[in-house]
Motif scaffolding. Structure first.
Motif, short mmCIF file in Angstrom:
data_model
loop_
_atom_site.label_atom_id
_atom_site.label_comp_id
_atom_site.label_asym_id
_atom_site.label_seq_id
_atom_site.Cartn_x
_atom_site.Cartn_y
_atom_site.Cartn_z
N LEU A 133 9.28 -8.62 -9.55
CA LEU A 133 9.67 -8.34 -10.94
C LEU A 133 10.82 -9.22 -11.41
N SER A 134 11.61 -9.74 -10.49
CA SER A 134 12.72 -10.61 -10.87
C SER A 134 12.40 -12.09 -10.65
N SER A 135 11.14 -12.39 -10.33
CA SER A 135 10.76 -13.76 -10.01
C SER A 135 10.33 -14.52 -11.27
N PRO A 136 10.36 -15.85 -11.22
CA PRO A 136 9.90 -16.67 -12.36
C PRO A 136 8.40 -16.53 -12.60
N GLU A 137 7.66 -16.00 -11.62
CA GLU A 137 6.21 -15.88 -11.76
C GLU A 137 5.79 -14.68 -12.61
N MET A 138 6.75 -13.86 -13.03
CA MET A 138 6.40 -12.76 -13.94
C MET A 138 5.83 -13.34 -15.23
N PRO A 139 4.83 -12.68 -15.83
CA PRO A 139 4.24 -13.18 -17.08
C PRO A 139 5.30 -13.36 -18.16
N LYS A 140 5.04 -14.25 -19.10
CA LYS A 140 6.01 -14.53 -20.16
C LYS A 140 5.89 -13.54 -21.32
N GLY A 141 4.68 -13.05 -21.59
CA GLY A 141 4.47 -12.15 -22.72
C GLY A 141 5.20 -10.82 -22.53
N GLU A 142 5.84 -10.35 -23.58
CA GLU A 142 6.64 -9.12 -23.48
C GLU A 142 5.78 -7.93 -23.11
N ARG A 143 4.62 -7.79 -23.73
CA ARG A 143 3.75 -6.65 -23.46
C ARG A 143 3.27 -6.68 -22.01
N THR A 144 2.86 -7.85 -21.53
CA THR A 144 2.36 -7.96 -20.16
C THR A 144 3.48 -7.72 -19.16
N VAL A 179 -2.76 -5.29 -11.05
CA VAL A 179 -1.34 -5.57 -10.81
C VAL A 179 -1.04 -5.59 -9.32
N ALA A 180 -1.63 -4.67 -8.57
CA ALA A 180 -1.41 -4.65 -7.13
C ALA A 180 -1.87 -5.97 -6.50
N ALA A 181 -3.04 -6.46 -6.93
CA ALA A 181 -3.56 -7.71 -6.37
C ALA A 181 -2.69 -8.91 -6.77
N VAL A 182 -2.25 -8.93 -8.03
CA VAL A 182 -1.38 -10.03 -8.49
C VAL A 182 -0.09 -10.04 -7.69
N LEU A 183 0.50 -8.88 -7.51
CA LEU A 183 1.76 -8.77 -6.78
C LEU A 183 1.60 -9.22 -5.33
N LEU A 184 0.50 -8.80 -4.70
CA LEU A 184 0.29 -9.15 -3.30
C LEU A 184 -0.09 -10.61 -3.12
N ASN A 185 -0.81 -11.17 -4.09
CA ASN A 185 -1.08 -12.62 -4.04
C ASN A 185 0.22 -13.40 -4.06
N ARG A 231 5.81 -1.54 -15.22
CA ARG A 231 5.42 -0.13 -15.10
C ARG A 231 4.56 0.09 -13.86
N TRP A 232 3.53 -0.75 -13.71
CA TRP A 232 2.61 -0.54 -12.59
C TRP A 232 3.21 -0.99 -11.26
N GLY A 233 4.06 -1.99 -11.29
CA GLY A 233 4.73 -2.40 -10.06
C GLY A 233 5.63 -1.30 -9.53
N LEU A 234 6.38 -0.65 -10.42
CA LEU A 234 7.27 0.44 -10.00
C LEU A 234 6.47 1.65 -9.52
N ARG A 235 5.32 1.88 -10.10
CA ARG A 235 4.47 2.97 -9.62
C ARG A 235 3.97 2.69 -8.20
N LEU A 236 3.62 1.43 -7.95
CA LEU A 236 3.19 1.05 -6.61
C LEU A 236 4.35 1.21 -5.62
N ALA A 237 5.55 0.80 -6.03
CA ALA A 237 6.73 0.92 -5.16
C ALA A 237 7.03 2.37 -4.85
#
Length: 363
Positions: A82-93, A145-151, A99-105
């Motif tokens: 969530l703090s990486s440069p690879e996070m999407p640029k769009g505010e909504r995304t 989101v889980a797959a994106v995060l794990l990739n 939201r979904w990353g924190l739910r996974l955590a």
């Protein structure tokens, strides 16, 4: 949440003091994965809660002799992403990913990140997202989101591999045949207040996404040798779109005070959020009798993009230009326009002739 019949991760009674035992459901029944310590290396898999064989003890002794690094947990991994440069640029995304990353955590808060290196973790992720089985879109998005995060985690060397690629999706919808027809627009014109009518007109005449519509300003409007155009960098693809100002859009602009920065405002004259624009139209759509029950489908603000594709073809854009602006394939753009022509008898012939010419140029 996981079924009560399945042992929860980390809830096992250790086979030996310090051992982290994780209960898993397998095809053969309940099984146990044993880690030298929480966050430590996995050294044994067994069907027994308390294995005591010499082989188990030897594996445990060997594993505990390894250097004990600080545990890198799933919440650590999520925080890093969530703090990486690879996070999407769009505010909504970005908001959705957070939201979904924190739910996974939260779900895997007691687990080492390397739990996802085990094939059984795929089943656990699927079990986790069953919480949203009532909403196919949320169920699918949780897996995405889980797959994106794990990739990202594999790419960054946080984990060696994971087994959550291409999780099955259940939400399937083709909205190519859902467009705002002249009858739909007339129903809104007859019932809705001006601020709602302006939102729908701008959406149907420009094809901009809701996030871009709410930011549309006079600074985006440019004069051309034969009229006006809208020049805007889209929020999702970060591409510059050049949109001709149609007759209906021109009337909307002419009715907008020049000292107003934004073209579209709320009922109180305040800037719109994408949610407020979409929700406002939905409420007046229902009041105008265009409910999902009466139509047989859910007509949304985003579906105005299909109507806009037809408008842009009439304004002289090629299929390739329309597809690039909409973020569609040329085939999809052609299908949407063709459907619009079929459900709009007044302009069927003219649109189909233009479409046939555009298809010939694109081939």
């Amino acid at each position: 949440m996981p079924s009560s019949s399945v042992p929860r991760r980390g809830s096992a009674i250790p086979a030996r003091p310090g051992v982290h035992a994780v209960g898993r459901e397998t095809r053969k029944g309940k099984g146990w994965h044993f880690y030298a310590w929480r966050g430590g290396p996995k050294f044994w898999i067994d069907e027994a809660h308390y294995p005591s064989s010499r082989e188990f003890l030897a594996a445990y002794t060997e594993a505990t002799a390894l250097p004990r690094a600080a545990a890198y947990t799933v919440p650590n991994l999520v925080d890093d992403f969530l703090s990486s440069p690879e996070m999407p640029k769009g505010e909504r995304t970005r908001t959705d990913y957070r939201r979904w990353g924190l739910r996974l955590a939260e779900e895997f808060k007691d687990d080492p990140a390397e739990i996802f290196e085990d094939p059984g973790s795929r089943g656990e992720v699927n079990e986790w997202r069953k919480q949203w089985a009532h909403s196919p879109r949320q169920y699918d998005y949780a897996g995405t989101v889980a797959a994106v995060l794990l990739n990202w985690a594999v790419d960054q060397g946080k984990i060696r591999q994971h087994h959550c690629q291409r999780l099955r999706k259940v939400y399937e919808v083709d909205r190519a045949e859902i467009v705002w027809t002249p009858d739909h627009r007339e129903a809104i014109e007859a019932k809705a207040p001006e601020w709602i009518r302006r939102i729908l007109t701008a959406a149907c005449e420009t094809g901009l996404r809701v996030a871009d519509l709410t930011k549309l300003a006079w600074s985006h409007v440019e004069a051309t040798p034969h009229g006006r155009r809208i020049r805007v960098r889209t929020s999702k693809r970060k591409r510059v779109a050049y949109i001709p100002v149609t007759e209906a859009m021109g009337k909307l602009l002419d009715a907008t005070p020049r000292d107003r920065m934004l073209i579209l405002l709320s009922e109180r004259g305040k800037p719109l959020t994408p949610h407020r624009a979409s929700e406002g139209l939905r409420q007046w759509r229902d009041k105008a009798g265009l409910t999902p029950e009466s139509l047989g489908y859910d007509l949304r603000l985003q579906d105005a993009r299909g109507t806009a594709a037809t408008r842009l073809l009439s304004a002289g854009l090629s299929l390739a230009e329309i597809a690039a602006h909409m973020g569609w394939s040329i085939r999809h753009a052609a299908a949407v326009i063709e459907h619009y022509a079929r459900v709009s008898p007044d302009e069927t012939d003219a649109i189909l002739v233009k479409l046939a010419t555009a298809k010939g140029s694109a081939s």
